[in-house]
Design a protein around this motif. Sequence first.
Motif, short mmCIF file in Angstrom:
data_model
loop_
_atom_site.label_atom_id
_atom_site.label_comp_id
_atom_site.label_asym_id
_atom_site.label_seq_id
_atom_site.Cartn_x
_atom_site.Cartn_y
_atom_site.Cartn_z
N MET A 1 -49.19 63.03 -17.86
CA MET A 1 -47.82 62.93 -18.33
C MET A 1 -47.79 62.14 -19.63
O MET A 1 -48.39 61.08 -19.72
N ALA A 2 -47.10 62.67 -20.61
CA ALA A 2 -47.10 62.05 -21.93
C ALA A 2 -46.47 60.67 -21.88
O ALA A 2 -45.61 60.39 -21.07
N THR A 3 -46.93 59.80 -22.80
CA THR A 3 -46.35 58.48 -22.89
C THR A 3 -44.93 58.58 -23.42
O THR A 3 -44.55 59.55 -24.06
N PHE A 4 -44.14 57.53 -23.18
CA PHE A 4 -42.73 57.57 -23.53
C PHE A 4 -42.51 57.18 -24.99
O PHE A 4 -43.08 56.22 -25.49
N ASN A 5 -41.66 57.94 -25.67
CA ASN A 5 -41.11 57.57 -26.96
C ASN A 5 -39.83 58.39 -27.16
O ASN A 5 -39.61 59.40 -26.49
N GLU A 6 -38.99 57.93 -28.08
CA GLU A 6 -37.69 58.59 -28.27
C GLU A 6 -37.85 60.03 -28.73
O GLU A 6 -37.03 60.90 -28.39
N GLY A 7 -38.88 60.28 -29.51
CA GLY A 7 -39.10 61.65 -29.99
C GLY A 7 -39.36 62.61 -28.85
O GLY A 7 -38.78 63.70 -28.80
N SER A 8 -40.24 62.21 -27.92
CA SER A 8 -40.53 63.09 -26.78
C SER A 8 -39.32 63.23 -25.87
O SER A 8 -39.09 64.30 -25.29
N LEU A 9 -38.52 62.16 -25.74
CA LEU A 9 -37.31 62.23 -24.92
C LEU A 9 -36.32 63.22 -25.52
O LEU A 9 -35.76 64.07 -24.81
N LYS A 10 -36.09 63.16 -26.82
CA LYS A 10 -35.16 64.09 -27.47
C LYS A 10 -35.65 65.52 -27.35
O LYS A 10 -34.85 66.45 -27.17
N LYS A 11 -36.97 65.70 -27.44
CA LYS A 11 -37.52 67.05 -27.31
C LYS A 11 -37.25 67.61 -25.91
O LYS A 11 -36.87 68.78 -25.75
N LYS A 12 -37.42 66.78 -24.88
CA LYS A 12 -37.17 67.24 -23.52
C LYS A 12 -35.69 67.55 -23.31
O LYS A 12 -35.34 68.50 -22.61
N LEU A 13 -34.81 66.74 -23.90
CA LEU A 13 -33.37 66.99 -23.77
C LEU A 13 -32.96 68.24 -24.54
O LEU A 13 -32.06 68.98 -24.12
N ASP A 14 -33.61 68.49 -25.66
CA ASP A 14 -33.32 69.72 -26.42
C ASP A 14 -33.72 70.96 -25.63
O ASP A 14 -33.05 71.99 -25.69
N ASP A 15 -34.83 70.85 -24.89
CA ASP A 15 -35.33 71.99 -24.13
C ASP A 15 -34.67 72.12 -22.76
O ASP A 15 -34.92 73.10 -22.04
N LEU A 16 -33.84 71.16 -22.38
CA LEU A 16 -33.22 71.15 -21.06
C LEU A 16 -32.28 72.35 -20.88
O LEU A 16 -31.53 72.70 -21.79
N ASN A 17 -32.37 72.98 -19.72
CA ASN A 17 -31.42 74.04 -19.39
C ASN A 17 -30.94 73.86 -17.96
O ASN A 17 -31.39 72.96 -17.25
N VAL A 18 -30.03 74.70 -17.52
CA VAL A 18 -29.36 74.50 -16.23
C VAL A 18 -30.21 74.90 -15.04
O VAL A 18 -29.80 74.73 -13.91
N SER A 19 -31.40 75.41 -15.26
CA SER A 19 -32.24 75.82 -14.14
C SER A 19 -32.70 74.61 -13.33
O SER A 19 -32.86 73.51 -13.85
N THR A 20 -32.93 74.86 -12.06
CA THR A 20 -33.38 73.81 -11.15
C THR A 20 -34.69 73.19 -11.62
O THR A 20 -34.86 71.97 -11.65
N GLN A 21 -35.64 74.04 -11.99
CA GLN A 21 -36.95 73.55 -12.39
C GLN A 21 -36.87 72.67 -13.62
O GLN A 21 -37.53 71.62 -13.70
N SER A 22 -36.06 73.06 -14.61
CA SER A 22 -35.93 72.28 -15.84
C SER A 22 -35.36 70.90 -15.56
O SER A 22 -35.89 69.89 -16.02
N ILE A 23 -34.28 70.85 -14.78
CA ILE A 23 -33.63 69.56 -14.49
C ILE A 23 -34.54 68.68 -13.65
O ILE A 23 -34.68 67.48 -13.90
N GLN A 24 -35.21 69.26 -12.67
CA GLN A 24 -36.10 68.46 -11.81
C GLN A 24 -37.28 67.91 -12.61
O GLN A 24 -37.68 66.75 -12.41
N THR A 25 -37.82 68.70 -13.50
CA THR A 25 -38.98 68.27 -14.28
C THR A 25 -38.62 67.09 -15.19
O THR A 25 -39.32 66.08 -15.24
N VAL A 26 -37.50 67.23 -15.92
CA VAL A 26 -37.08 66.15 -16.82
C VAL A 26 -36.69 64.92 -16.02
O VAL A 26 -37.01 63.78 -16.40
#
Length: 367
Positions: A1-26
Amino acid sequence: MATFNEGSLKKKLDDLNVSTQSIQTVSLWLIHHKKHAHTVVNVWYKELVAASESRKLTFMYLANDVIQNSKKKGPEYNKEFGNKLGKVFEHLGSLRLDEKSTRGLNRLLSVWDERNVFESEDIATYRKNLSRAGSTGGEVEEIKRNHHGKKKKVKDKEAKKREYTGKYEVHTSKKLRKEIDAYHPSTPEPRVRKESENEMSLFGGSPHASSPPADPPEPEQLIEALQELENAATSDALVREKIANLPAEVSDVSLLSKLQDTSQGRALSEKVEEALAMLEAYNKRLAEEMEARKAVARMLHDYIAHQKDLLAQAEETLEEHRLKQGKVKKVREELRAHLQNLPDISKLPSIKRGGLAPLPSAGDLFT
């Protein structure tokens, strides 16, 4: 699992969608980095405000998943989200959200209230902020004139009905809760299945996908539950064969006309009673098997979720160790380079063989 930084957080939020798998993963990634909860919630809030109106409900579903699934691991997210939700609902209340978003937000507040996720006073404030702008899913009042010219208020009954009986179902059946509690009494109230594969309900999809993970069962307990299913009703070939070989007259009413006397009627009545008793017993076993399979499915979900969490922690630890290994290799290379620059002692003149001049005496130094 990648280390935390604001850039990676924003990328995950940009890729977020309403699917169960997407929300659970993030959600799992955020919970793993709970020590950065303050930064996470601040970035989440900024991204929610900047997101399109159709994606704002998805951000709220993510917040809900993180809040409820991080309870056992610490209060960080509950506290941080609690500090922001007032502003969040003020922002959402200032928009004219579509029907689906408004319905989802109202159900979200209802569940938070039922499960005491936040204080009732805070939830009442959130409702007030959300309804301030009169979005499309709230109570609608129209002013019409009747044939006498008087004004009359008409409520939107459909909107009122949706508030209580929306598409998204929140409570699970009592039987399913009992089956889940059977293997762990402290299991939190589970989320129910989504009704559509393309839409996520308020608390996600089926027990296999995104219901909140409880304390995982022991492997031996899980194996025992799976072994018991091998002796379930659907595996009883003998009973199924008996049912398949029942005479036609016990289930076909049209054959009653062929009865010739009372003795034949009584014999048929006994056969019907026997068939009925056998079918009732088998149906009862099938119902028990169905509930047992639900419980085992829940156990498997919790066990898999726990293993995924352990895997995420192991990947994080592995990444940290790789970074440390890189640093150690760098120090080793620098040390080797330094050693190569040092003079070779073996090539220096030997003192015993008179290779070096004797040191001056103390008297020589001061004369």
